[in-house]
Design a protein around this motif. Structure first.
Motif, PDB file in Angstrom:
ATOM      1  N   GLN A  65      40.727  28.080  44.341  1.00 21.35           N
ATOM      2  CA  GLN A  65      40.749  27.190  45.506  1.00 21.35           C
ATOM      3  C   GLN A  65      42.064  27.290  46.245  1.00 21.35           C
ATOM      4  OE1 GLN A  65      40.026  23.543  43.369  1.00 21.35           O
ATOM      5  NE2 GLN A  65      38.021  23.338  44.349  1.00 21.35           N
ATOM      6  N   GLU A  66      43.150  27.421  45.485  1.00 24.44           N
ATOM      7  CA  GLU A  66      44.471  27.452  46.120  1.00 24.44           C
ATOM      8  C   GLU A  66      44.742  28.811  46.757  1.00 24.44           C
ATOM      9  OE1 GLU A  66      47.527  26.256  43.397  1.00 24.44           O
ATOM     10  OE2 GLU A  66      46.367  24.489  42.797  1.00 24.44           O
ATOM     11  N   SER A  67      44.332  29.846  46.083  1.00 23.02           N
ATOM     12  CA  SER A  67      44.699  31.176  46.555  1.00 23.02           C
ATOM     13  C   SER A  67      43.614  32.174  46.194  1.00 23.02           C
ATOM     14  CB  SER A  67      46.048  31.590  45.927  1.00 23.02           C
ATOM     15  OG  SER A  67      46.226  32.953  46.067  1.00 23.02           O
ATOM     16  N   PRO A  68      42.643  32.371  47.067  1.00 19.38           N
ATOM     17  CA  PRO A  68      41.544  33.281  46.756  1.00 19.38           C
ATOM     18  C   PRO A  68      41.944  34.753  46.775  1.00 19.38           C
ATOM     19  CG  PRO A  68      41.139  32.064  48.822  1.00 19.38           C
ATOM     20  CD  PRO A  68      42.525  31.754  48.399  1.00 19.38           C
ATOM     21  N   MET A  69      43.190  35.037  47.144  1.00 22.44           N
ATOM     22  CA  MET A  69      43.644  36.427  47.134  1.00 22.44           C
ATOM     23  C   MET A  69      44.049  36.827  45.719  1.00 22.44           C
ATOM     24  SD  MET A  69      43.519  37.971  50.012  1.00 22.44           S
ATOM     25  CE  MET A  69      44.767  39.250  49.955  1.00 22.44           C
ATOM     26  N   LEU A  70      43.506  37.901  45.197  1.00 26.37           N
ATOM     27  CA  LEU A  70      43.874  38.369  43.866  1.00 26.37           C
ATOM     28  C   LEU A  70      44.983  39.408  43.963  1.00 26.37           C
ATOM     29  CD1 LEU A  70      40.328  38.822  42.309  1.00 26.37           C
ATOM     30  CD2 LEU A  70      42.006  37.062  41.731  1.00 26.37           C
ATOM     31  N   PRO A  71      45.906  39.399  42.991  1.00 27.57           N
ATOM     32  CA  PRO A  71      46.935  40.438  42.972  1.00 27.57           C
ATOM     33  C   PRO A  71      46.277  41.817  42.841  1.00 27.57           C
ATOM     34  CG  PRO A  71      47.275  38.836  41.207  1.00 27.57           C
ATOM     35  CD  PRO A  71      45.973  38.493  41.855  1.00 27.57           C
ATOM     36  N   THR A 126      36.778  42.776  40.755  1.00 29.42           N
ATOM     37  CA  THR A 126      37.282  41.585  41.433  1.00 29.42           C
ATOM     38  C   THR A 126      36.160  40.630  41.804  1.00 29.42           C
ATOM     39  OG1 THR A 126      37.279  42.909  43.440  1.00 29.42           O
ATOM     40  CG2 THR A 126      39.408  42.534  42.399  1.00 29.42           C
ATOM     41  N   GLY A 127      35.000  41.162  42.169  1.00 31.90           N
ATOM     42  CA  GLY A 127      33.874  40.300  42.520  1.00 31.90           C
ATOM     43  C   GLY A 127      33.477  39.409  41.355  1.00 31.90           C
ATOM     44  N   SER A 128      33.309  40.027  40.170  1.00 28.29           N
ATOM     45  CA  SER A 128      32.932  39.260  38.980  1.00 28.29           C
ATOM     46  C   SER A 128      34.026  38.252  38.621  1.00 28.29           C
ATOM     47  CB  SER A 128      32.710  40.179  37.786  1.00 28.29           C
ATOM     48  OG  SER A 128      31.963  41.292  38.168  1.00 28.29           O
ATOM     49  N   LEU A 129      35.267  38.679  38.815  1.00 22.39           N
ATOM     50  CA  LEU A 129      36.385  37.785  38.481  1.00 22.39           C
ATOM     51  C   LEU A 129      36.351  36.548  39.376  1.00 22.39           C
ATOM     52  CD1 LEU A 129      38.914  37.237  36.835  1.00 22.39           C
ATOM     53  CD2 LEU A 129      40.213  38.659  38.431  1.00 22.39           C
ATOM     54  N   HIS A 130      36.167  36.764  40.672  1.00 21.50           N
ATOM     55  CA  HIS A 130      36.045  35.630  41.599  1.00 21.50           C
ATOM     56  C   HIS A 130      34.928  34.688  41.187  1.00 21.50           C
ATOM     57  CE1 HIS A 130      38.325  37.382  45.271  1.00 21.50           C
ATOM     58  NE2 HIS A 130      39.011  36.411  44.700  1.00 21.50           N
ATOM     59  N   ALA A 131      33.789  35.263  40.857  1.00 24.90           N
ATOM     60  CA  ALA A 131      32.630  34.448  40.479  1.00 24.90           C
ATOM     61  C   ALA A 131      32.947  33.628  39.228  1.00 24.90           C
ATOM     62  CB  ALA A 131      31.424  35.349  40.235  1.00 24.90           C
ATOM     63  N   ALA A 132      33.584  34.289  38.237  1.00 24.44           N
ATOM     64  CA  ALA A 132      33.912  33.599  36.982  1.00 24.44           C
ATOM     65  C   ALA A 132      34.871  32.446  37.246  1.00 24.44           C
ATOM     66  CB  ALA A 132      34.518  34.604  36.004  1.00 24.44           C
ATOM     67  N   MET A 133      35.874  32.700  38.078  1.00 22.04           N
ATOM     68  CA  MET A 133      36.869  31.658  38.355  1.00 22.04           C
ATOM     69  C   MET A 133      36.216  30.471  39.041  1.00 22.04           C
ATOM     70  SD  MET A 133      39.928  34.226  39.532  1.00 22.04           S
ATOM     71  CE  MET A 133      41.028  33.045  40.262  1.00 22.04           C
ATOM     72  N   ARG A 134      35.331  30.748  40.011  1.00 21.58           N
ATOM     73  CA  ARG A 134      34.654  29.644  40.722  1.00 21.58           C
ATOM     74  C   ARG A 134      33.824  28.797  39.749  1.00 21.58           C
ATOM     75  NH1 ARG A 134      33.877  33.166  45.290  1.00 21.58           N
ATOM     76  NH2 ARG A 134      31.936  33.869  44.351  1.00 21.58           N
ATOM     77  N   THR A 135      33.059  29.467  38.895  1.00 18.98           N
ATOM     78  CA  THR A 135      32.223  28.725  37.935  1.00 18.98           C
ATOM     79  C   THR A 135      33.079  27.861  37.020  1.00 18.98           C
ATOM     80  OG1 THR A 135      30.899  30.721  37.906  1.00 18.98           O
ATOM     81  CG2 THR A 135      30.292  29.006  36.348  1.00 18.98           C
ATOM     82  N   MET A 136      34.156  28.432  36.553  1.00 21.19           N
ATOM     83  CA  MET A 136      35.002  27.680  35.616  1.00 21.19           C
ATOM     84  C   MET A 136      35.663  26.492  36.323  1.00 21.19           C
ATOM     85  SD  MET A 136      36.538  30.404  32.868  1.00 21.19           S
ATOM     86  CE  MET A 136      37.032  31.790  33.839  1.00 21.19           C
ATOM     87  N   GLU A 137      36.002  26.660  37.567  1.00 22.27           N
ATOM     88  CA  GLU A 137      36.588  25.527  38.306  1.00 22.27           C
ATOM     89  C   GLU A 137      35.556  24.434  38.546  1.00 22.27           C
ATOM     90  OE1 GLU A 137      38.764  26.855  41.753  1.00 22.27           O
ATOM     91  OE2 GLU A 137      40.120  28.048  40.516  1.00 22.27           O
TER      92      GLU A 137
END
Lengths: 477, 229
Positions: free
Chosen positions: B34-40, B72-83
């Motif tokens: 939520q704070e920073s959707p940009m991944l390193p 990165t797509g899967s990572l974004h999805a995982a992070m959203r679900t966990m949040e």
């Protein structure tokens, strides 16, 4: 602290002066009982009965308070109600060296906590070391000090401390029936001042004590206890029985580890780290002490190969299983041994493999001396670490006249046969009626157990100890 | 005094064990989605992603761990679900720990609690997260010696798995594992010299791969005040 060339513990184990608090000329008290027991045991030093008004007690001059005794008091036996103890022991510094406080009602109760703290504070000031409270007393044959009647006046090699008073009686009585002989037995009770670690240091440095037996229910200074054991590096066998292990849980731990590091695992760990023999039952405790009293641990080998000889095939087979579960092997003899044993021409029904079964009819040959002959034959061919002779006295009595004499000769011949061998030798004497505890077994130089399992546990303990010694030598820790 | 104690976050705990020479997976902390959707740019795929939350001690119990995240797509999805899970269940997510996937042979628990009588106790258990099921556990009083550690390993039923001597295999060096345990519970180990007063400590699992070790998850509860001298 007293500045003296006399070792601190001499005042407890060889007291020159004993004060008894709580005697009464008018009614029977624990103090009276203790004092009479002391006289009967031949205590040679000065006894000071303490009573506020009486002039004499049992022919001894009494003193109004322990403050008034003509000499300092090495050992004070304090049989007073908990509320009276502190004031009674309020002396000038170094007047009372050890005070054994019998009463309960101190730290173990809500009301007694303050009494305990006050007593301890005062003891630090007066230099008195408190044994107890909530304990029974001290038995030290070398000092003719006792709290029980009809105990041996011989100084043995077993040093005992127990946090249960009742258990000290069981240890002394049942231990004596198994041939145990004590250097000292101290009932420590709640151990508010003299703690298990203190007495452990005493026994470790005491020349008379070769083996140490400890019954614990709580150890406040566990880390020091551990370090004391660790520093001893197995110099003396220490047998440890811990009560209430299941009670201690890890509170407020949230990790997996918190649930896993149970008290029994910690005690087991302590035993492995220090070579302490941790036993689970009172019977195992006594059995291990018996083994260590009679058997000299092997320095360069660990007890493993056992020969079982006796009457009663089934018992021997069960015993072989029991030993095997503890890493002790009742292995069949080699062919040379079998040839030599066959040459003896034992009657039918005997079995010469290991275990060796000598039924009653065989057992009585040569008035029982056949047993020694069999053992001698085995020992010329086999390298054994331990030999157990199993005597089922009831079975022999069924078929044989004068069975007592035959059994006696059998045991004697067996003991002679193993004399020059370093194998641990013991007898398991089983009988249906009465027991042999009434007989004087002190002349025998081998242990006589009542059950196979006792002998097995004793062997297991000594094997564990030998393994630790080997480990210490190997790593020179 | 439980109120004065706190759990270190997983990155803090891992930094601690790393200081004591125990390797951990390569990874980095990233901010909540939520704070920073940009991944390193340099994340190690496939990766593991874990929540960082002061309220959660056992992350897997709240589905706070995703394994084998491939891109990165899967990572974004995982992070959203966990949040979303965190919002529903009422705990906060301070960030995510993204680490390389590491595989190995054997999982072991290495833990410590402070016994009120004996002080720090060190515990080894076979099976990592399945340690309670397997119940193959040994404990010792600290500080331990290397001999104690070898004896602990020998006492475990699973010791051939640690030594690599199953099915007639020759085995591999035991030293890395023994040294790791010493760096925790030895006289100069982390339990005594970390600068924290450690109340509870756990590497679970410690992964063994042909004798080499790596700490996949570390928990550490400390008392806040400075340790007594």
């Amino acid at each position: 602290m007293t500045v003296s060339v006399r070792p601190m513990w001499d005042a407890l184990l060889k007291p020159r002066t004993v004060a008894v608090l709580g005697v009464s000329p008018t009614h029977e008290t624990l103090g009276n009982h203790f004092l009479r027991g002391l006289l009967a045991f031949g205590y040679p030093g000065s006894i000071y009965p303490i009573h506020p008004t009486a002039r004499e007690f049992e022919g001894l001059k009494t003193y109004e308070s322990v403050r008034d005794t003509p000499s300092a008091v090495d050992y004070a036996y304090v049989a007073l109600p908990s509320t009276a103890v502190r004031e009674a022991l309020n002396t000038k510094p170094n007047h009372v060296h050890f005070a054994q406080v019998v009463a309960s009602g101190f730290g173990e109760t809500a009301d007694g906590q303050a009494l305990e703290e006050e007593l301890l504070r005062q003891a630090r000031r007066t230099g008195t070391r408190i044994l107890g409270p909530n304990c029974l007393g001290t038995y030290s044959p070398r000092g003719h000090l006792t709290f029980l009647n009809n105990v041996s006046s011989d100084t043995g090699c077993i040093g005992i401390m127990s946090q249960s008073g009742g258990l000290t009686i069981d240890i002394i009585r049942q231990g004596a029936a198994l041939g145990l002989s004590f250097s000292a037995v101290v009932s420590l009770g709640n151990s508010i001042d003299v703690e298990p670690s203190d007495l452990l240091q005493c026994y470790l440095s005491d020349d008379a004590t070769r083996v140490i037996g400890i019954y614990l229910e709580d150890v406040k200074d566990g880390q020091r206890f551990y370090r004391t054991l660790r520093d001893a590096r197995g110099s003396k066998p220490i047998v440890l029985l811990v009560g209430g292990q299941t009670r201690w849980g890890q509170k407020a731990a949230q990790s997996h580890t918190g649930a896993l590091a149970t008290s029994s695992r910690v005690w087991h760990g302590l035993a492995r780290q220090t070579g302490t023999l941790l036993v689970e039952t009172f019977d195992e405790f006594l059995a291990a002490l018996v083994g260590f009293q009679y058997w000299k641990p092997h320095m360069a080998k660990v007890t493993r190969r056992v020969a079982l000889v006796g009457n009663g095939g089934g018992t021997s087979v069960l015993m072989a299983d029991y030993l095997a579960r503890r890493g002790l092997i009742v292995a069949p003899f080699g062919s040379e041994t079998m040839v030599s044993l066959t040459a003896i021409q034992l009657p039918p029904g005997s079995s010469i493999a290991n275990p060796v079964d000598l039924p009653a009819g065989t057992f009585r040959l040569n008035e029982g001396r056949i047993v020694g002959q069999v053992l001698k034959t085995i020992l010329t061919k086999e390298r054994l670490d331990a030999i157990l002779l199993h005597v089922n006295a009831a079975a022999i009595g069924e078929f044989t006249q004068q069975s007592d004499q035959i059994i006696e000769q059998a045991m004697q011949s067996a003991s002679n046969a193993v004399q020059l061998n370093d194998a641990h030798f013991g007898v398991v004497y089983r009988t249906s009626e009465g027991d042999r505890s009434s007989q004087d077994r002190s002349v025998e130089n081998y242990p006589v157990f009542r059950e196979m399992s006792q002998a097995g546990n004793a062997l297991f303990s000594i094997a564990q100890y030998e393994r630790f010694l080997e480990w210490v030598l190997e790593f020179r820790r | 005094m439980d109120s004065e104690q706190r759990w270190l976050s997983e990155p803090e705990s891992k930094q601690l064990v790393q200081q004591f020479g125990i390797p951990v997976p390569k990874g980095q902390v990233i901010a909540p989605f939520q704070e920073s959707p940009m991944l390193p740019p340099d994340l190690p795929f496939p990766c593991v992603v874990k929540i960082i939350s002061p309220q959660v001690v056992h992350k897997s119990e709240v589905q706070g761990v995703r394994l084998n995240v491939l891109d990165t797509g899967s990572l974004h999805a995982a992070m959203r679900t966990m949040e979303q899970d965190a919002a529903m269940q009422g705990y906060t997510i301070r960030g995510f720990l993204v680490e390389e996937m590491v595989e190995g042979d054997v999982e072991i628990l290495v833990g410590s609690v402070v016994d009120p009588r004996f002080g720090p106790i060190i515990t080894l258990g076979m099976g990592g997260v399945y340690v309670e099921v397997l119940d193959d556990v040994v404990s010792r009083i600290c500080p331990v010696s290397p001999y104690d550690v070898v004896d602990m390993i020998d006492e475990l039923r699973g010791s051939p798995l640690i030594k690599g001597t199953t099915r007639g295999q020759p085995g591999w060096p035991l030293a890395p594992f023994v040294h790791a345990v010493m760096r925790i519970g030895g006289p100069h180990g982390l339990l005594f010299t970390s600068g924290h007063t450690i109340r509870e400590f756990e590497i679970n699992p410690l992964l063994l791969h042909h004798g080499q070790i790596i700490a996949l998850d570390v928990r550490c509860r400390i008392t806040k005040e400075a340790p007594s001298p």
